[in-house]
Every structure is written in C-alpha cells, then in structure tokens.
Design an enzyme around this catalytic site. Sequence first.
Site, PDB file in Angstrom:
ATOM      1  N   TYR A 188       7.320  -7.656  58.194  1.00  0.00           N
ATOM      2  CA  TYR A 188       7.132  -7.539  59.751  1.00  0.00           C
ATOM      3  C   TYR A 188       6.046  -6.650  60.280  1.00  0.00           C
ATOM      4  O   TYR A 188       5.353  -7.205  60.963  1.00  0.00           O
ATOM      5  CB  TYR A 188       8.412  -7.144  60.322  1.00  0.00           C
ATOM      6  N   TYR A 240      13.657 -12.445  74.610  1.00  0.00           N
ATOM      7  CA  TYR A 240      14.097 -11.204  75.585  1.00  0.00           C
ATOM      8  C   TYR A 240      12.951 -10.564  76.100  1.00  0.00           C
ATOM      9  O   TYR A 240      13.123 -10.375  77.257  1.00  0.00           O
ATOM     10  CB  TYR A 240      14.714 -10.306  74.261  1.00  0.00           C
ATOM     11  N   PHE A 242       4.527 -12.903  72.913  1.00  0.00           N
ATOM     12  CA  PHE A 242       5.791 -12.182  72.716  1.00  0.00           C
ATOM     13  C   PHE A 242       6.395 -13.006  71.706  1.00  0.00           C
ATOM     14  O   PHE A 242       7.780 -13.039  71.512  1.00  0.00           O
ATOM     15  CB  PHE A 242       6.974 -12.070  73.809  1.00  0.00           C
ATOM     16  N   LYS A 273       2.133  -7.525  62.183  1.00  0.00           N
ATOM     17  CA  LYS A 273       1.959  -6.849  63.284  1.00  0.00           C
ATOM     18  C   LYS A 273       0.558  -6.360  63.180  1.00  0.00           C
ATOM     19  O   LYS A 273      -0.319  -6.467  63.940  1.00  0.00           O
ATOM     20  CB  LYS A 273       3.090  -6.138  63.950  1.00  0.00           C
ATOM     21  N   LEU A 313      20.979  -0.756  67.293  1.00  0.00           N
ATOM     22  CA  LEU A 313      22.066   0.314  67.468  1.00  0.00           C
ATOM     23  C   LEU A 313      22.698   0.213  68.957  1.00  0.00           C
ATOM     24  O   LEU A 313      23.958   0.101  69.032  1.00  0.00           O
ATOM     25  CB  LEU A 313      21.389   1.391  67.330  1.00  0.00           C
TER      26      LEU A 313
HETATM   27  N1  UFG Z   1      21.848   2.272  63.291  1.00  0.00           N
HETATM   28  C1  UFG Z   1      23.237   2.620  62.875  1.00  0.00           C
HETATM   29  N2  UFG Z   1      24.321   1.724  62.869  1.00  0.00           N
HETATM   30  C2  UFG Z   1      23.951   0.205  63.325  1.00  0.00           C
HETATM   31  C3  UFG Z   1      22.577   0.131  63.851  1.00  0.00           C
HETATM   32  C4  UFG Z   1      21.590   0.954  63.656  1.00  0.00           C
HETATM   33  O1  UFG Z   1      23.228   3.739  62.481  1.00  0.00           O
HETATM   34  O2  UFG Z   1      24.914  -0.473  63.304  1.00  0.00           O
HETATM   35  C5  UFG Z   1      20.842   3.134  63.177  1.00  0.00           C
HETATM   36  C6  UFG Z   1      19.588   2.864  62.139  1.00  0.00           C
HETATM   37  O3  UFG Z   1      20.127   3.281  60.865  1.00  0.00           O
HETATM   38  C7  UFG Z   1      18.517   3.568  62.718  1.00  0.00           C
HETATM   39  C8  UFG Z   1      18.844   3.763  64.239  1.00  0.00           C
HETATM   40  O4  UFG Z   1      20.043   3.407  64.206  1.00  0.00           O
HETATM   41  O5  UFG Z   1      18.615   5.112  62.441  1.00  0.00           O
HETATM   42  C9  UFG Z   1      18.073   2.619  65.068  1.00  0.00           C
HETATM   43  O6  UFG Z   1      18.037   1.242  64.431  1.00  0.00           O
HETATM   44  P1  UFG Z   1      17.961  -0.200  65.161  1.00  0.00           P
HETATM   45  O7  UFG Z   1      18.057  -1.087  64.030  1.00  0.00           O
HETATM   46  O8  UFG Z   1      18.316  -0.099  66.471  1.00  0.00           O
HETATM   47  O9  UFG Z   1      16.309  -0.039  65.198  1.00  0.00           O
HETATM   48  P2  UFG Z   1      15.027   0.481  64.195  1.00  0.00           P
HETATM   49  O10 UFG Z   1      14.589   1.694  64.593  1.00  0.00           O
HETATM   50  O11 UFG Z   1      15.387  -0.151  62.907  1.00  0.00           O
HETATM   51  O12 UFG Z   1      13.912  -0.473  64.530  1.00  0.00           O
HETATM   52  C10 UFG Z   1      13.403  -0.877  65.886  1.00  0.00           C
HETATM   53  C11 UFG Z   1      12.948  -2.306  65.966  1.00  0.00           C
HETATM   54  C12 UFG Z   1      11.704  -2.321  65.086  1.00  0.00           C
HETATM   55  C13 UFG Z   1      10.809  -1.028  65.535  1.00  0.00           C
HETATM   56  C14 UFG Z   1      11.342   0.082  65.561  1.00  0.00           C
HETATM   57  C15 UFG Z   1      10.432   1.326  66.264  1.00  0.00           C
HETATM   58  O13 UFG Z   1      13.529  -3.342  65.164  1.00  0.00           O
HETATM   59  O14 UFG Z   1      10.899  -3.434  65.223  1.00  0.00           O
HETATM   60  O15 UFG Z   1      12.734   0.021  66.319  1.00  0.00           O
HETATM   61  O16 UFG Z   1      11.240   2.403  66.474  1.00  0.00           O
HETATM   62  F1  UFG Z   1       9.515  -1.018  64.646  1.00  0.00           F
END
Ligand code: UFG
Length: 322
Positions: A140, A11, A73, A144, A189
């Site tokens: 993870y 990606y 990457f 890193k 998200l």
């Molecule tokens: N979320 C929801 N519902 C969903 C998916 C996500 O409410 O179906 C919320 C999560 O709880 C979180 C926010 O949306 O509060 C963002 O979640 P993501 O899963 O989209 O991303 P993360 O913040 O968990 O993690 C991502 C990357 C990591 C990185 C991080 C840095 O996957 O590798 O961003 O901010 F470290």
Amino acid sequence: MRVLVVGGAGYIGSHTVYELIKDHQEVIILDNLSSGYMELVHPEATFYQGDIRNKADVIRVFAKEEIDVVMHFAAKIVVPESVKEPLEYYYNNVEGVRVLLEVMKEFNVKKIVFSSTAAVYGEASGICHEDDPTVPINPYGETKLATEKMIKWVSNAYGFNYVIFRYFNVAGADQSLKIGLMKDQLTHLIPVAIQGIIGLRDHLMIFGDDYPTKDGTCIRDYIHVSDLAYAHVLGAHYLVNGGTSETMNLGSNAGFTVREVAEAVNAIAPLKVVMGPRRDGDPAELVASNDKAKRILNWSPKYNLKDIVQSDYLYRKKISYK
Ligand code: UFG
C-alpha cells in the site's frame, strides 16, 4: 474553481466534496463505486460513474467538463489486503493515476491534489517531517510512494503543479452526519472502539502494550476528516493561484496512545478493553509535523480527539439504527 474529484463517493472524497461545495466551488465526481456509495455523493455535484483505469471513461469526463484542478481519492487503502494482493494495488493505485495524468496532459489540465499517506515513512518512529526518508513496509505504502514519484516526474516533464498530502490517522464524520465512514468491515481503531460502545462488538482488543511509549501502546496522530478535507480546498486554491508543487503532511502535531483513544471512547459510554498481542507492521509512534501545511496553506486542524471520537460515535449510531 471547477474541481474533478476522483473517488468523490468514498469516505474522504465525499467529505472533500462537501467542503468544496461549502466553499461555493463547482464539483464533478468520477467514481467507479467499487468502494464508494451513491448516498455519499453530494446532491449538488455532477456525478459520472467510471473507472480511471479505463481511459475512455476519463476522456468522457474531460471532454464534457471544464476542469481547473483534479483531486484523487480513488485508492485501495487496506494494508493487509495490499500484502495479499500487491498486483491489484499497483493496478488500481498506480495505473489508475497514470491514465488520469495522461488524460489530464491531453486536455491541458495540469493541477492535481493527490492523497498520499504516512505509510510512505515506513517504520519511522516519532515526529515525521516531509523530507524524512521514505521506506514503506507494505505494498500500500509502496504504491502511494510510486505514485508520488510519478506525479513529480510528470510535473517535471510537462509543467504540472501538484499538492501531495500525506495523511495520518483520519477519523470522524461531517457535522451534518449525512456522510461518514460507511464500511461494514471496519479495522481502524476509532470506529472499532465506537462499535464496542454501541453494541456492534463485544470489546476492543488493544494490539500490544509492550511498545516503548508512555503506557506501552502505540501512538498515532488522529485527524478529523473534515479538517483533512478542508486542507484540500486550500490546496486547490493554492494551485489555482499559482502555487508551486509541494508535499505536505496532514496531521495534528500531537500523538495519542491507543489507551488514550480507548479512554476518550469510554468517556462517551463504557468500553470493554482486552489486551492482545502486537499486530504485524505497527510502528510504535507516528506523529505528523504539520508545520509545512500551516506555513504554506495557513491550515490548522479545528477539531481535537474528543471531537473526532464524538462525531464518529454520532455517525455510527445513526447508520446502525437505519
Ligand atoms: N489498534 C488496536 N486495536 C484495533 C485496531 C487498531 O489496538 O482493533 C491499534 C493499532 O495496533 C495501532 C493503532 O490502533 O497501534 C492505530 O491503528 P489503525 O488500524 O487505526 O491505523 P494505522 O495506524 O495502522 O494506519 C492508518 C492508516 C494508514 C496510514 C496510517 C498513518 O490505515 O493508511 O494510519 O498513521 F498510513
């Protein structure tokens, strides 16, 4: 510049290849296609299939190609999977880079742009600066951080120069819509919410609304993949022009709550939202200070949340109708 992009069929790697080629650079890709796709490989790039944990695969590329700078990457990036399979994460994310650095040293290629993550900051809540403590809370992030440190020691010992980028929440797709986030099992998200408006999912579940934020949902810093990719082009120029080693956040300096993201998606088409419990390991707020990347690389994101959501929507619609 002749740039070796390891993981250029994935990606973020593929978006970086597109930005490099727009910038008229020569691109060589090495990818084992474990989570990359040939259809994301730019037609003008030279492609090698191989695994960086296998030294012979890496040597094959370096023996054939003149390389000025390497970008990496090729990491595994799924946090819950890393908790279940830490050894696989160390093997892929750390050992892979160790072999790559060994071959770079042997071929006297000493410039690397490395993809790291906000996950190295761990539970840190609020605006993250590069010199904040790094205390990852999952394998993870640990892999890193371990690799960041390995690169720093290698730089110290053998005179490598590096740019380490710590990514915040990356989403969106290239304007051409030729490439984007292809995965079938999406967890992030924005793509999950988009699936909720194109009939691939019934609803978006918000994981927790009792966080100490303005609307109770988590705050994240969303960055368009093309903005992120372009920073790598600037990072490569910086190194080739003699820049010294640096670690920089790539984010937007602005945070949005999960509800605000859901609203941005709902503005495109109606999105059903249900409230659910907190997800393990989610810090309340993670926002980048991007001042350092602005200062050193003169980089600023061009796209805002609305653009990010719109581009992921267009891409997801396109691939779902294939
Ligand atoms: N979320 C929801 N519902 C969903 C998916 C996500 O409410 O179906 C919320 C999560 O709880 C979180 C926010 O949306 O509060 C963002 O979640 P993501 O899963 O989209 O991303 P993360 O913040 O968990 O993690 C991502 C990357 C990591 C990185 C991080 C840095 O996957 O590798 O961003 O901010 F470290």
